[in-house]
Design an enzyme around this catalytic site. Structure first.
Site, short mmCIF file in Angstrom:
data_model
loop_
_atom_site.label_atom_id
_atom_site.label_comp_id
_atom_site.label_asym_id
_atom_site.label_seq_id
_atom_site.Cartn_x
_atom_site.Cartn_y
_atom_site.Cartn_z
N ASP A 43 1.71 -8.10 -19.41
CA ASP A 43 1.07 -8.70 -18.24
C ASP A 43 1.80 -9.95 -17.74
O ASP A 43 2.09 -10.07 -16.55
CB ASP A 43 -0.39 -9.03 -18.57
CG ASP A 43 -1.13 -9.59 -17.38
OD1 ASP A 43 -1.55 -8.81 -16.52
OD2 ASP A 43 -1.27 -10.83 -17.30
N ALA A 50 -2.06 -8.29 -13.85
CA ALA A 50 -1.19 -7.13 -13.64
C ALA A 50 -1.79 -5.88 -14.26
O ALA A 50 -1.78 -4.79 -13.65
CB ALA A 50 0.19 -7.40 -14.22
N ASP A 51 -2.33 -6.01 -15.46
CA ASP A 51 -2.99 -4.87 -16.12
C ASP A 51 -4.20 -4.40 -15.33
O ASP A 51 -4.43 -3.19 -15.16
CB ASP A 51 -3.42 -5.26 -17.52
CG ASP A 51 -2.28 -5.30 -18.51
OD1 ASP A 51 -1.51 -4.34 -18.55
OD2 ASP A 51 -2.16 -6.30 -19.24
N ILE A 52 -5.01 -5.35 -14.87
CA ILE A 52 -6.22 -4.99 -14.13
C ILE A 52 -5.87 -4.32 -12.81
O ILE A 52 -6.48 -3.32 -12.42
CB ILE A 52 -7.09 -6.24 -13.91
CG1 ILE A 52 -7.63 -6.76 -15.24
CG2 ILE A 52 -8.25 -5.94 -12.97
CD1 ILE A 52 -8.27 -8.13 -15.18
N GLY A 88 -4.78 -0.82 -13.61
CA GLY A 88 -5.93 -0.01 -13.97
C GLY A 88 -6.76 0.38 -12.77
O GLY A 88 -7.25 1.52 -12.67
#
Length: 392
Positions: free
Chosen positions: A138, A165-167, A170
């Site tokens: 991230d 970044a991950d969210i 997702g």
């Protein structure tokens, strides 16, 4: 009936991006089968132990899933995986670069036998290009996408306080899978979805990106203030607290000066009579605002702001958010079972009057291995043999 009742999602996932996407599919009723390594599982299980011994990340994004352990390097486990793929509507993975292809799980390899399967690959940079094989965490993607350059204080950049970044990845995986399911319902054909964390966060960076169009000066780091709108951010009050407020337009600016500052002449001061000018004279305007706020209690500042129709908020920490009165009033909390007992859980955003979200237990590592194997036709002796062989 929930929108995704009857849909089966098979996921080889870890950390945040893919688990966040698949948990939302589970919220809508999908059966999500999570494949984990025997003995270890999703490494997010060990990130911390803040929730009665469980990891805060894992608790957040893994409810309503079934956990089966498989050592995918073992031939027997690979056979079980192929059986599970044959029963799935969606396959999601965010393994390291190239790992899914080496396991025979690329969309290209699976399509001839499973033409209706939706395959969603989540990676740092996408399936091609010069950065394809780079590891991506991230913080690294926040740096590459420029988020660090606009987040933090003027003196130092700062990582966003959540896994942005991950969210983002997702969320785009989730919405792309929903779109692919709709398309399959019309055409009967599956899809290959290639989600790049860089591109997902890049979409969120479009405002500062265009602000810096054709080499223009990028927006500065402004801590918790807005980089280009003023007054917009935190201001100290007389009882040692902080109030955040935002003035969006000239009508609000006039109301702010008249009703909150109670100094209408400030509105027409030539230093402050447009947002561009206010932005250029921040320190002078901040001194005026905090001089007035410094003689007032927080409650009085908020009363004036509300009366003038100026957006405002208190500076909550996590403890205050746990007990936020708005969440309580809207009945947004539920209890979910877990290996450590019942835990409080926020409902997913969005109230839909035609169905209730699925809020089922957080699984222990391998909790559903035996049950899933029995569904596939394995007997107790077979399961014991697989366990002794280290395949599950």
């Amino acid at each position: 009936m929930r929108p995704l009742d009857g849909i089966t999602v098979l996921t080889l996932e870890h950390a945040v991006a893919a688990p966040f996407a698949t948990r939302q599919l589970a919220d809508l009723g999908a059966r999500v089968i999570k494949i984990e390594r025997p003995g270890v599982g999703d490494f997010a299980r060990a990130y911390d132990s803040r929730v009665d011994g469980m990891a805060s990340y894992f608790v957040w994004i893994n409810r309503s899933k079934e956990s089966i352990t498989l050592d995918l390097k073992h031939p027997e486990a690979a056979k079980i995986l192929r059986q599970l793929v044959g029963q799935a509507d969606v396959l999601v993975q965010n393994l390291g670069p190239g790992a899914a292809a080496r396991l025979g799980l690329s969309a290209q390899a699976l399509r001839p036998e499973h033409p209706g399967l939706i395959v969603c690959d989540i990676s740092g940079y996408g399936k091609d290009g010069p950065y394809r094989d780079k590891k991506a965490y991230d913080i690294l993607i926040q740096a590459e996408a420029g988020l660090l350059s606009v987040t933090g204080s003027p003196e130092a950049p700062s990582r966003a306080g959540v896994s942005a970044a991950d969210i983002a990845a997702g969320m785009y995986a989730y919405t792309n899978i929903l779109a692919a399911l709709i398309q399959r319902g019309r055409t009967g054909r599956g899809s290959h979805i290639d989600i790049s964390m860089l591109e997902a966060l890049g979409e969120w960076m479009s405002n500062p990106m265009y602000y810096a169009y054709k080499g223009a000066t990028p927006p500065p780091r402004a801590a918790s203030s807005h980089p280009t709108i003023y007054p917009y951010g935190p201001f100290a009050t007389g009882d040692g607290k902080t109030v955040l407020l935002g003035v969006q337009n000239e009508r609000e600016w006039a109301a702010f000066c008249k009703e909150v500052l109670q100094r209408p002449e400030v509105a027409v001061d030539e230093r402050f009579d447009s947002n561009v000018k206010r932005n250029g004279h921040r320190e002078a305007l901040k001194a005026i605002i905090e001089d007035i706020f410094g003689a007032l209690a927080t409650e009085e500042v908020i009363r004036r702001l509300d009366h003038a129709g100026i957006g405002n908020a208190g500076m909550n920490d996590m403890h205050a958010f746990w007990s936020h009165p708005q969440l309580q009033a809207r009945d947004r909390w539920r209890s979910v079972e877990s290996p450590v007992g019942e835990l409080p859980m926020l409902l997913p955003p969005g109230v839909n009057d035609s169905y209730d979200y699925r809020i089922d237990p957080i699984p222990a590592l391998g909790q559903h291995t035996d049950a899933i194997l029995r569904e596939l036709g394995y007997g107790n002796n077979d399961i014991e043999r697989l366990r002794e062989a280290g395949a599950v």
